[in-house]
Design an enzyme around this catalytic site. Structure first.
Site, short mmCIF file in Angstrom:
data_model
loop_
_atom_site.label_atom_id
_atom_site.label_comp_id
_atom_site.label_asym_id
_atom_site.label_seq_id
_atom_site.Cartn_x
_atom_site.Cartn_y
_atom_site.Cartn_z
CG HIS A 394 -1.76 1.23 1.36
ND1 HIS A 394 -3.07 1.28 0.95
CD2 HIS A 394 -1.47 2.46 1.87
CE1 HIS A 394 -3.55 2.50 1.18
NE2 HIS A 394 -2.60 3.22 1.75
CD GLU A 395 1.75 3.57 3.75
OE1 GLU A 395 1.83 4.58 3.03
OE2 GLU A 395 0.88 3.45 4.62
CG HIS A 493 -7.54 7.45 5.24
ND1 HIS A 493 -6.94 8.64 5.56
CD2 HIS A 493 -6.53 6.57 4.99
CE1 HIS A 493 -5.63 8.50 5.52
NE2 HIS A 493 -5.35 7.26 5.17
#
Length: 585
Positions: A394-395, A493
């Site tokens: 993800h990062e 988010h």
């Protein structure tokens, strides 16, 4: 801004001035003898600048130029693409992007992008770059700039920026031109602006905050602050149980069966697909930051590089980082973080503004071009978030997005940024699992409780200013939040769950016989190509849909089930209420 989205293989094709609607041929011109960039510019000039795709040519045609910024070969579809940025009077148009896709003979396949057909703003700024630098950093005129600051201020780039997204930030002084009050303006982009340390901590921010600031080049206002540190802030996630009263924190180990699970616990972890890169390639670099506080020691990042034998956690973390790098290279043809071999750098055991060694967060730092990972106590042992492969993926994909599309981390474009990272995190997490029915669709399970679900977004919620917001799975439930630091940057988010659910629908789509329609790697290729060739800085969910559908047409040209697959993609977005741009919902 005008959206450009045309494909020679789409229904109706391209019916404009000499272009074959099915194959994109330009009659009377020998494109084979042109280099790809020249051929792409021929198509661009004829179809876009000259009005071939419009009813009339664009305004400011003489002052408008399209600068080529990238060239890409797509071996699997035997196509090539050239990407351009629009400039006017030599000044770039913020967010503009046009990708021309061609076959091996330079015949036109598709046009994707967004441009400004008309801008009526004086290109001469009233403010100097130095003054814009001072305004962005809150520096009084009396304060002396260092030599480095003065060099940076002197190199600031001007942009034409359309300021129409936030009514509160669109208030112009009375003497401003009508176009400036209601839309276009001239701005400086000032990068890596760090707010005062105490204001960051007082705000309860758990990440190293830096912004790119857009400063009005005529009136000196900060028009927009674009955050440069996509993060997770695990403490703000919670699991929604049978009732709101049963909500429990997510992202924190519960000590249950899933706690501390990593890729090594999965017998089908996909190592045959993900493989291991030779260490000498140095594409993945894992570093130890030794629990230093980024707030006070950020200049020491990335820390000390670790080498084999790695020891506890470092081995798992480095394998995860290398597996992600290998997937990007082997499946997507994306080498390193920038696509050209720049190493993917990760720092473990980071702390930020915390009293103890725990920092329940992970982030991608755009101006450092690296990932940072915190840690939590699991069963009495400190574990880094980097031992969870989906968190690492993800990062890292935030970094891919930074280089390929630079999606603004605000509002819907920010939610799209988050969603693309989630999509690739889940696909990489489940690489090698042939049975999609057995996939894990929840993110963050690798080190405690999950924080998000692509299958059931509403299962988890994100707290914004003490108000928990379950992730929506349909545009009807989209949460409008201000594009401010205290409001999840406009719900990046929170609302990412909508686009996530569309991707889940595609990955799990079945034909009339109950067979899965898509190979996961094909879905990954489609979303990746959409990001590279079509997504721009302020893109919306609808524009992502448009790009994904166009890319799929090319990818499925020789697929006997193309019609069913294209229909499934359209249905996947329809089912979550994401329309094509301009369509009624």
């Amino acid at each position: 801004m005008r959206i450009l989205s045309y494909h020679a293989g789409a229904a109706g094709g391209i019916h404009v001035r000499g272009h074959d609607p099915m194959h994109g041929h330009v009659f009377g011109d020998d494109l084979d003898n042109l280099d790809p960039v020249s051929a792409a510019r021929f198509h661009l000039d004829f179809l876009v600048v000259g009005g071939g795709l419009w009813m009339e040519p664009m305004d400011n045609e003489e002052e408008t130029e399209f600068v080529d910024i990238s060239f890409r070969e797509w071996p699997k579809s035997a196509t090539r693409s050239v990407k351009f940025r629009q400039t006017l009077h030599g000044i770039a148009v913020y967010g503009s992007s046009v990708a021309i896709e061609m076959d091996s003979g330079n015949n036109l396949i598709a046009v994707n992008g967004v441009i400004a057909p008309s801008i009526d703003v004086d290109p001469r700024p009233r403010l100097s770059g130095e003054m814009a630098f001072r305004i962005a950093h809150g520096m009084p005129e009396a304060q002396e700039l260092t030599d480095e600051e003065r060099r940076t201020a002197g190199m600031l780039q001007l942009y034409y920026y359309r300021n129409g997204n936030d009514p509160e930030s669109n208030k112009r002084p009375p003497d401003a031109a009508e176009s400036e009050r209601n839309g276009w303006m001239l701005v400086y982009r000032v990068g890596n602006v760090v707010p005062m340390e105490d204001s960051m901590l007082d705000a309860g921010l758990l990440i190293p905050v830096a912004y790119d600031c857009l400063v009005d080049a005529n009136f000196g206002e900060v028009v927009l602050e674009i955050p440069c540190s996509p993060d997770e802030s695990y403490d703000r996630w919670s699991f929604v149980g049978p009732g709101d009263a049963d909500a429990v924190p997510a992202g924190v180990s519960s000590g249950g069966a899933d706690a501390g699970a990593t890729w090594e616990d999965d017998p089908e972890n996909g190592e045959e697909i993900l493989g291991m890169l030779p260490e000498e390639n140095a594409i993945s670099v894992t570093c130890d930051f030794g629990y230093l506080n980024i707030l006070n020691h950020g200049d020491l990042l990335p820390g000390e590089r670790v080498y084999p034998p790695y020891g506890p956690d470092f081995d798992e973390a480095h394998r995860n980082l290398t597996a992600v790098a290998n997937y990007l290279m082997n499946i997507l043809g994306h080498r390193g973080i920038d696509g050209h071999g720049k190493p993917i750098v990760s720092s473990m055991y980071c702390v930020y503004g915390a009293d103890g060694p725990e920092w329940r967060n992970s982030a991608w730092l755009l101006h450092r071009m690296q990932a940072v990972f915190g840690q939590i106590v699991v069963d009495g042992r400190m574990r880094s978030f980097a031992v969870a492969r989906d968190i690492v993926a993800h990062e890292v994909f935030h970094g891919v997005t930074q280089h390929m599309a630079r999606l603004d981390y605000l509002g819907q474009s920010g939610a799209l940024n988050e969603s693309y990272s989630d999509i690739f995190a889940v696909i990489i997490l489940n690489a090698g699992r042939a049975d999609i029915a057995g996939w894990d669709w929840e993110l963050g399970r690798g080190l405690g409780s999950p924080v998000r679900s692509m299958k059931e977004p509403g299962k988890y919620r994100y707290t914004v200013q003490d108000v928990p917001h379950p992730q929506p799975d349909h545009m009807d439930a989209y949460v409008d939040l201000p594009g401010r630091r205290f409001s999840d940057w406009g719900g990046v988010h929170v609302n990412s769950g909508i686009h996530n659910k569309a991707a889940y629908n595609i990955l799990t789509a079945m034909d009339h016989r109950g067979r899965y329609l898509f190979e996961p790697n094909l879905v990954a290729e489609i979303f990746y190509k959409a990001l590279v060739d079509g997504i721009y800085q302020q893109a919306t969910f609808s524009e992502s849909r448009l790009r994904v559908e166009n890319v799929a047409i090319t990818s499925l040209l020789s697929d006997p089930r193309a019609e069913a697959k294209l229909a499934a993609i359209a249905r996947a977005f329809d089912d979550v209420g994401i329309p094509r741009p301009g369509a009624a919902r």
